[in-house]
Design a protein around this motif. Structure first.
Motif, PDB file in Angstrom:
ATOM      1  N   GLN A  63      55.409  17.113  74.617  1.00  0.00           N
ATOM      2  CA  GLN A  63      55.241  15.593  74.113  1.00  0.00           C
ATOM      3  C   GLN A  63      54.661  15.262  72.813  1.00  0.00           C
ATOM      4  O   GLN A  63      53.716  15.508  72.509  1.00  0.00           O
ATOM      5  N   TYR A  64      55.528  15.023  72.090  1.00  0.00           N
ATOM      6  CA  TYR A  64      55.417  14.530  70.696  1.00  0.00           C
ATOM      7  C   TYR A  64      56.306  13.506  70.103  1.00  0.00           C
ATOM      8  O   TYR A  64      57.590  13.597  70.455  1.00  0.00           O
ATOM      9  N   PRO A  65      55.830  12.458  69.508  1.00  0.00           N
ATOM     10  CA  PRO A  65      54.667  12.369  68.732  1.00  0.00           C
ATOM     11  C   PRO A  65      53.283  11.908  69.414  1.00  0.00           C
ATOM     12  O   PRO A  65      52.616  11.535  69.067  1.00  0.00           O
ATOM     13  N   ARG A  66      53.870  11.471  70.674  1.00  0.00           N
ATOM     14  CA  ARG A  66      52.672  10.929  71.481  1.00  0.00           C
ATOM     15  C   ARG A  66      53.312  11.128  73.111  1.00  0.00           C
ATOM     16  O   ARG A  66      54.387  11.686  73.408  1.00  0.00           O
ATOM     17  N   LYS A  67      52.388  11.017  73.897  1.00  0.00           N
ATOM     18  CA  LYS A  67      52.481  11.017  75.450  1.00  0.00           C
ATOM     19  C   LYS A  67      53.767  10.236  75.777  1.00  0.00           C
ATOM     20  O   LYS A  67      53.795   9.095  75.435  1.00  0.00           O
ATOM     21  N   GLY A  68      54.669  10.840  76.596  1.00  0.00           N
ATOM     22  CA  GLY A  68      55.832  10.172  77.052  1.00  0.00           C
ATOM     23  C   GLY A  68      57.038  10.367  76.290  1.00  0.00           C
ATOM     24  O   GLY A  68      58.324   9.814  76.888  1.00  0.00           O
ATOM     25  N   ILE A  69      56.910  10.855  75.232  1.00  0.00           N
ATOM     26  CA  ILE A  69      58.036  11.137  74.174  1.00  0.00           C
ATOM     27  C   ILE A  69      58.095  12.783  74.316  1.00  0.00           C
ATOM     28  O   ILE A  69      57.269  13.293  73.863  1.00  0.00           O
ATOM     29  N   TRP A  70      59.273  13.188  74.727  1.00  0.00           N
ATOM     30  CA  TRP A  70      59.575  14.482  74.683  1.00  0.00           C
ATOM     31  C   TRP A  70      60.266  14.987  73.667  1.00  0.00           C
ATOM     32  O   TRP A  70      61.276  14.486  73.286  1.00  0.00           O
ATOM     33  N   ALA A  71      59.994  16.378  73.117  1.00  0.00           N
ATOM     34  CA  ALA A  71      60.907  16.851  71.945  1.00  0.00           C
ATOM     35  C   ALA A  71      61.134  18.357  72.307  1.00  0.00           C
ATOM     36  O   ALA A  71      60.371  18.807  72.869  1.00  0.00           O
ATOM     37  N   ILE A  72      62.295  18.652  71.625  1.00  0.00           N
ATOM     38  CA  ILE A  72      62.657  20.226  72.044  1.00  0.00           C
ATOM     39  C   ILE A  72      61.842  20.849  70.809  1.00  0.00           C
ATOM     40  O   ILE A  72      61.671  20.558  69.596  1.00  0.00           O
ATOM     41  N   VAL A  98      58.698  22.382  65.987  1.00  0.00           N
ATOM     42  CA  VAL A  98      59.577  21.554  66.575  1.00  0.00           C
ATOM     43  C   VAL A  98      60.339  20.938  65.492  1.00  0.00           C
ATOM     44  O   VAL A  98      59.976  20.447  64.406  1.00  0.00           O
ATOM     45  N   PRO A  99      61.553  21.250  65.544  1.00  0.00           N
ATOM     46  CA  PRO A  99      62.676  21.082  64.356  1.00  0.00           C
ATOM     47  C   PRO A  99      62.849  19.670  64.242  1.00  0.00           C
ATOM     48  O   PRO A  99      62.958  18.754  65.276  1.00  0.00           O
ATOM     49  N   THR A 100      63.373  19.173  63.149  1.00  0.00           N
ATOM     50  CA  THR A 100      63.897  18.062  63.097  1.00  0.00           C
ATOM     51  C   THR A 100      65.601  17.949  62.987  1.00  0.00           C
ATOM     52  O   THR A 100      66.259  19.074  63.203  1.00  0.00           O
ATOM     53  N   THR A 101      66.355  16.711  63.263  1.00  0.00           N
ATOM     54  CA  THR A 101      67.513  16.534  63.508  1.00  0.00           C
ATOM     55  C   THR A 101      68.255  16.082  62.373  1.00  0.00           C
ATOM     56  O   THR A 101      67.747  14.902  61.752  1.00  0.00           O
ATOM     57  N   LEU A 114      53.187  22.794  65.046  1.00  0.00           N
ATOM     58  CA  LEU A 114      52.010  22.260  66.102  1.00  0.00           C
ATOM     59  C   LEU A 114      51.451  23.203  66.848  1.00  0.00           C
ATOM     60  O   LEU A 114      52.268  24.130  67.511  1.00  0.00           O
ATOM     61  N   TYR A 115      50.119  22.871  67.551  1.00  0.00           N
ATOM     62  CA  TYR A 115      49.351  23.825  68.330  1.00  0.00           C
ATOM     63  C   TYR A 115      49.182  22.884  69.692  1.00  0.00           C
ATOM     64  O   TYR A 115      48.846  21.759  69.551  1.00  0.00           O
ATOM     65  N   PHE A 116      49.729  23.647  70.727  1.00  0.00           N
ATOM     66  CA  PHE A 116      49.680  22.921  71.996  1.00  0.00           C
ATOM     67  C   PHE A 116      48.929  23.842  72.987  1.00  0.00           C
ATOM     68  O   PHE A 116      49.002  25.069  73.103  1.00  0.00           O
ATOM     69  N   PRO A 117      48.010  23.280  73.810  1.00  0.00           N
ATOM     70  CA  PRO A 117      47.345  24.155  75.015  1.00  0.00           C
ATOM     71  C   PRO A 117      48.699  24.568  76.043  1.00  0.00           C
ATOM     72  O   PRO A 117      49.776  23.715  76.178  1.00  0.00           O
ATOM     73  N   GLU A 118      48.172  25.494  76.261  1.00  0.00           N
ATOM     74  CA  GLU A 118      49.711  26.242  77.119  1.00  0.00           C
ATOM     75  C   GLU A 118      50.118  25.318  78.284  1.00  0.00           C
ATOM     76  O   GLU A 118      51.444  25.394  78.459  1.00  0.00           O
ATOM     77  N   GLU A 119      49.218  24.687  79.202  1.00  0.00           N
ATOM     78  CA  GLU A 119      49.577  24.005  79.909  1.00  0.00           C
ATOM     79  C   GLU A 119      50.211  22.733  79.630  1.00  0.00           C
ATOM     80  O   GLU A 119      51.076  22.104  80.434  1.00  0.00           O
ATOM     81  N   ASP A 120      50.402  22.216  78.582  1.00  0.00           N
ATOM     82  CA  ASP A 120      51.125  21.153  77.892  1.00  0.00           C
ATOM     83  C   ASP A 120      52.215  21.512  77.529  1.00  0.00           C
ATOM     84  O   ASP A 120      53.209  20.722  76.890  1.00  0.00           O
ATOM     85  N   VAL A 175      56.166  22.948  78.140  1.00  0.00           N
ATOM     86  CA  VAL A 175      57.323  23.315  79.203  1.00  0.00           C
ATOM     87  C   VAL A 175      58.256  24.103  78.838  1.00  0.00           C
ATOM     88  O   VAL A 175      59.036  23.542  78.016  1.00  0.00           O
ATOM     89  N   LYS A 176      58.383  25.095  79.311  1.00  0.00           N
ATOM     90  CA  LYS A 176      59.078  26.141  78.826  1.00  0.00           C
ATOM     91  C   LYS A 176      60.738  25.910  79.570  1.00  0.00           C
ATOM     92  O   LYS A 176      60.686  25.638  80.709  1.00  0.00           O
ATOM     93  N   LEU A 177      61.791  25.990  79.034  1.00  0.00           N
ATOM     94  CA  LEU A 177      62.919  26.079  79.247  1.00  0.00           C
ATOM     95  C   LEU A 177      63.766  27.272  79.711  1.00  0.00           C
ATOM     96  O   LEU A 177      63.642  28.235  79.188  1.00  0.00           O
ATOM     97  N   ASP A 178      64.966  27.074  80.475  1.00  0.00           N
ATOM     98  CA  ASP A 178      65.583  28.238  80.847  1.00  0.00           C
ATOM     99  C   ASP A 178      66.717  28.375  79.728  1.00  0.00           C
ATOM    100  O   ASP A 178      67.030  29.577  79.421  1.00  0.00           O
ATOM    101  N   MET A 179      67.048  27.562  79.049  1.00  0.00           N
ATOM    102  CA  MET A 179      68.251  27.431  77.913  1.00  0.00           C
ATOM    103  C   MET A 179      67.734  28.526  77.161  1.00  0.00           C
ATOM    104  O   MET A 179      66.341  28.502  76.778  1.00  0.00           O
ATOM    105  N   SER A 180      68.725  28.925  76.218  1.00  0.00           N
ATOM    106  CA  SER A 180      68.297  30.166  75.286  1.00  0.00           C
ATOM    107  C   SER A 180      67.948  29.705  74.045  1.00  0.00           C
ATOM    108  O   SER A 180      68.164  28.220  73.781  1.00  0.00           O
TER     109      SER A 180
END
Length: 233
Positions: free
Chosen positions: A143-152, A178-181, A190-196, A198-203
């Motif tokens: 969740q970056y740059p704020r809660k509720g907004i998700w980024a790859i 976190v890359p740019t488009t 960026l440094y996130f707590p591990e619980e924040d 969300v790991k994905l199955d995609m490669s």
């Protein structure tokens, strides 16, 4: 079955597209096929010409094939560059080469302005070209740059040292890039707590395609607009 004579709303066959519509559709299909090929060829041709223009003036005339065959072969500069780079690398691995490099770096270290340029260029070269077993581990959502907004993002390593010791968190920290488009080579560390995280199955490759295409290209088998269910990591 409805009687077509008594049907108040008889179905009429849809009109066939006109000649102009068919030509337009064929033209657009041809553009989709030709454009990537033409752009790739143009970029390669331009790159070869740029390398030739930079390398060939440094090569003695007697070693250039144009003097013997009478035509300018585009791409010869690439061959000279590869041979020269391999030769320098082979010499640098030896005892004499390492001694010369240490002596040259010692001379450069005594030149204030040149030292800064050389040091920066060397760090960039080692970061980009040095072979290393370390790479991004997994693709993730944060969740970056704020809660509720998700980024790859891409999980690189677990935070260590002073960063891990002084961060005000009670759990393990993960470093996430976190890359740019559409240019994924730039972005944010960026440094996130591990619980924040969300790991994905995609490669990693599929996640990079998703970033580069601005969300238009999803992994194979995934409907556009619908990400695979993330897994908690």
């Amino acid at each position: 079955m409805n009687d077509p004579l008594n049907d108040p709303h008889p179905s009429t066959p849809s009109p066939r597209p006109g000649v102009f519509a068919r030509l337009r559709s064929s033209f657009l299909t041809g553009i989709v096929v030709i454009l990537p090929v033409a752009l790739t060829i143009w970029l390669l041709w331009t790159l070869l010409g740029w390398v030739d223009g930079f390398v060939l003036p440094l090569v003695p005339v007697r070693f250039q094939p144009e003097q013997y065959i009478g035509i300018n072969l585009r791409g010869v500069g690439i061959i000279f560059f590869l041979v020269f780079t391999i030769l320098i690398g082979w010499i640098a691995k030896g005892l004499i080469g390492r001694s010369l490099i240490r002596y040259g770096e010692g001379v450069v270290d005594r030149m204030p302005f040149v030292r800064s340029i050389y040091s920066g260029a060397k760090q960039i070269a080692e970061t980009v070209f040095a072979q290393s077993e370390r790479s991004f581990e997994e693709a993730c959502l944060v969740q970056y740059p704020r809660k509720g907004i998700w980024a790859i993002g891409f999980v690189s390593t677990e935070a260590r040292g002073e960063v891990a010791a002084k961060a005000e968190t009670g759990s393990k920290l993960l470093s996430v890039f976190v890359p740019t488009t559409p240019n994924p080579t730039s972005g944010f560390l960026l440094y996130f707590p591990e619980e924040d995280v969300v790991k994905l199955d995609m490669s990693i490759e599929d996640a990079a395609k998703l970033v580069i295409s601005a969300g238009l290209v999803y992994p194979n088998g995934t409907d556009a607009g619908k990400l695979p269910a993330p897994k908690k990591g």
